[in-house]
Design an enzyme around this catalytic site. Structure first.
Site, short mmCIF file in Angstrom:
data_model
loop_
_atom_site.label_atom_id
_atom_site.label_comp_id
_atom_site.label_asym_id
_atom_site.label_seq_id
_atom_site.Cartn_x
_atom_site.Cartn_y
_atom_site.Cartn_z
CB CYS A 80 -10.42 -0.31 7.37
SG CYS A 80 -9.95 0.87 6.10
CG HIS A 102 -7.50 0.67 10.59
ND1 HIS A 102 -8.76 0.85 11.13
CD2 HIS A 102 -7.50 1.36 9.42
CE1 HIS A 102 -9.48 1.61 10.32
NE2 HIS A 102 -8.75 1.93 9.28
CG ASP A 137 -9.71 5.59 10.90
OD1 ASP A 137 -9.52 6.19 11.97
OD2 ASP A 137 -10.73 4.92 10.66
CB CYS A 157 -5.97 3.49 6.96
SG CYS A 157 -7.65 4.01 6.56
#
Length: 510
Positions: free
Chosen positions: A250, A239, A173, A171
């Site tokens: 997420c 995650h 992130d 991801c």
């Protein structure tokens, strides 16, 4: 921006400069069974026999050195902004910046300070971009994480496991920005990373990338010939948060862990179907679904179901294996990990032998990371939310390997990647804009120096992306709350970052 006090680690290494000692070689790895036990209990009996303490110390030194450089920006600029511009202000401010930050500030901003005061937003963006450049130069010139030294060994290991390529999509992130080099302990030079919001990679782009890998095997025999019985491995990394699962999971999946995992599994299935439907060779594709707890870096690796897809309810848990093997000698620990992977609890399919070896290795690597988080972050990170320093837009940033340093938005055009960037802007409105600071965006376009005109086209793409970003977020750009820094990189040359323009420079400079 809020600058939070750092947690006091049990051991603290403070190198004096950007230069660091290369990381220790990555060793062999193995795996263990499923468990959902308490995360806070991981490793409390002492250092695990498989933990590489030397490598942990080197990684901690690198983390501290880079994050300290970014952390010095706000205090230094506050000190400079607190002084009333006088006859000696410019020379003093430059000396302060050189001493505290390692670079000078734009002369024009300091020279005009006596008229309307310092442009603090522009200074902040400039300092962020210069720190990015220093970090990047350090990575590509000194190889501080020993990626080059470890890449060839891991490529051989992958081939031995039956994989000729490994492409990983975590991801976007920032809490997963360190997934490759820290959590999985893999050398960046041996794997491809393509981050996307929610780990929802573009299937068509992935298909093009697979095609280029297979063409190289067919035309050049790299890393092996096209008739070799190896597979292309696509990995999706979702995650979740163990400490606050309903709020810090997420965002792209509403902090719903199962939804995040299911979406990753669906993309892997779609990718395999795309290859099968387009080239009739789906047998050469292998998928692996991986989950990371962003609070502890604990891994879960999903096992195949009856169709060969990832089973959402059957996974090997690194935290459980850490505890189960913590009191064994190294070889016994590795043997038990291999046993758990080959014979997963609850029945069902076991991974293929090559995949078993890979999963086992990833588990062993993650055991070192679990002890790393225990020793240097008291078992779990205090910044369980977002604390990124800048947004990276464009091609993947090979030099970024630190948690919560960068929110990454992979895109070739803004139209294709707008949803990724929108998430990043939303994050930085809370981190920076609410406190009067701008959103720093580093644009990155890679090109091949062997292709005529490629560098110029890369610069033009930076320019188009920057213009599109300014038009998409005019409320920020028009008020100095969004700044862009344009960089290109020759993927075939020495690999160093080359700044070519930006909003602070009035456009392109090359």
């Amino acid at each position: 921006m809020r600058i939070k006090p750092k947690p006091q680690p049990r051991r603290r290494v403070r190198p004096a400069s950007w230069t660091s000692t290369p990381a220790a070689p990555v060793g062999t790895t193995q795996v263990a069974p499923e468990s959902a036990g308490s995360l806070d209990g991981i490793g409390r009996t002492g250092t695990h026999p498989l933990t590489r303490l030397d490598e942990n110390r080197r990684l901690w030194a690198y983390e501290q050195r880079i994050k300290d450089a970014f952390a010095r920006i706000v205090p230094t600029l506050k000190s400079i902004a607190a002084r009333v511009p006088d006859a000696g202000f410019e020379d003093w401010a430059q000396a302060e910046a050189r001493q505290k930050l390692g670079f000078e500030l734009p002369e024009s901003l300091l020279a005009d300070a006596w008229v309307a005061g310092l442009d603090r937003r522009a200074l902040f963006a400039h300092a962020t971009f210069e720190t990015v450049r220093a970090m990047s130069d350090d990575y590509f010139t000194t190889d501080p994480l020993d990626d080059r030294g470890q890449s060839e060994e891991f490529r051989r290991f992958l081939l031995d496991c039956g994989f000729h390529a490994m492409n990983v999509t975590p991801c976007s992130d920032g809490r997963l920005a360190h997934a490759i080099r820290y959590v999985l302990r893999l050398p960046m030079g041996a794997v491809q990373r393509r981050a996307n919001a929610g780990a929802l990679f573009d299937v068509e782009e992935a298909l093009d990338r697979w095609s280029s890998v297979e063409l190289k095997r067919f035309r050049e025999g790299v890393p092996n010939t096209a008739d070799a019985p190896t597979r292309y491995l696509k990995v999706v990394v979702y995650h979740y948060s163990s400490r606050d699962p309903e709020h810090h999971g997420c965002a792209a999946h509403g902090s719903d862990t199962r939804q995040a995992a299911a979406a990753g599994r669906e993309r892997l299935h779609s990718f395999r179907e795309a290859v099968e439907n387009s080239y009739c060779c789906g047998a050469s594709i292998e998928g692996l679904l991986v989950g990371i707890d962003t609070d502890t870096d604990r891994l879960r690796l999903h096992l195949p179901d009856a169709r060969g897809d990832a089973d959402l309810d059957r996974f090997v848990d690194a935290g459980a294996l850490h505890r189960e093997t913590a009191r064994l000698d190294p070889e016994s620990a590795r043997a038990l990990i291999r046993e758990r992977v080959a014979n997963p609890s609850g029945g069902g399919l076991a991974p293929a032998p090559g995949m078993q070896r890979l999963i086992a290795r990833l588990i062993e690597h993650n055991i070192s990371q679990l002890d790393y988080v225990r020793d240097y972050h008291n078992g779990h990170y205090t910044d369980i939310g977002h604390e990124e320093r800048f947004i990276g837009v464009g091609m993947d940033f090979a030099e970024i390997h630190l948690r919560n340093l960068t929110y990454f938005s992979f895109l070739l055009t803004l139209e294709e990647g707008a949803c990724n960037l929108d998430v990043g802007i939303k994050i930085f409105k809370k981190l920076n804009v609410e406190h009067g600071l701008p959103v720093p965006i580093v644009l990155r376009v890679e090109y091949s120096g062997q292709v005529p005109g490629a560098r110029e086209r890369a610069i033009e793409r930076c320019e188009r992306l920057a213009e599109a970003i300014a038009q998409r977020y005019p409320d920020l750009a028009d008020h100095g709350l969004l700044h862009t820094y344009w960089t290109v990189r020759d993927s075939q040359g020495n690999g160093r970052l080359e700044p070519v323009g930006g909003s602070l420079l009035g456009g392109r400079t090359a």
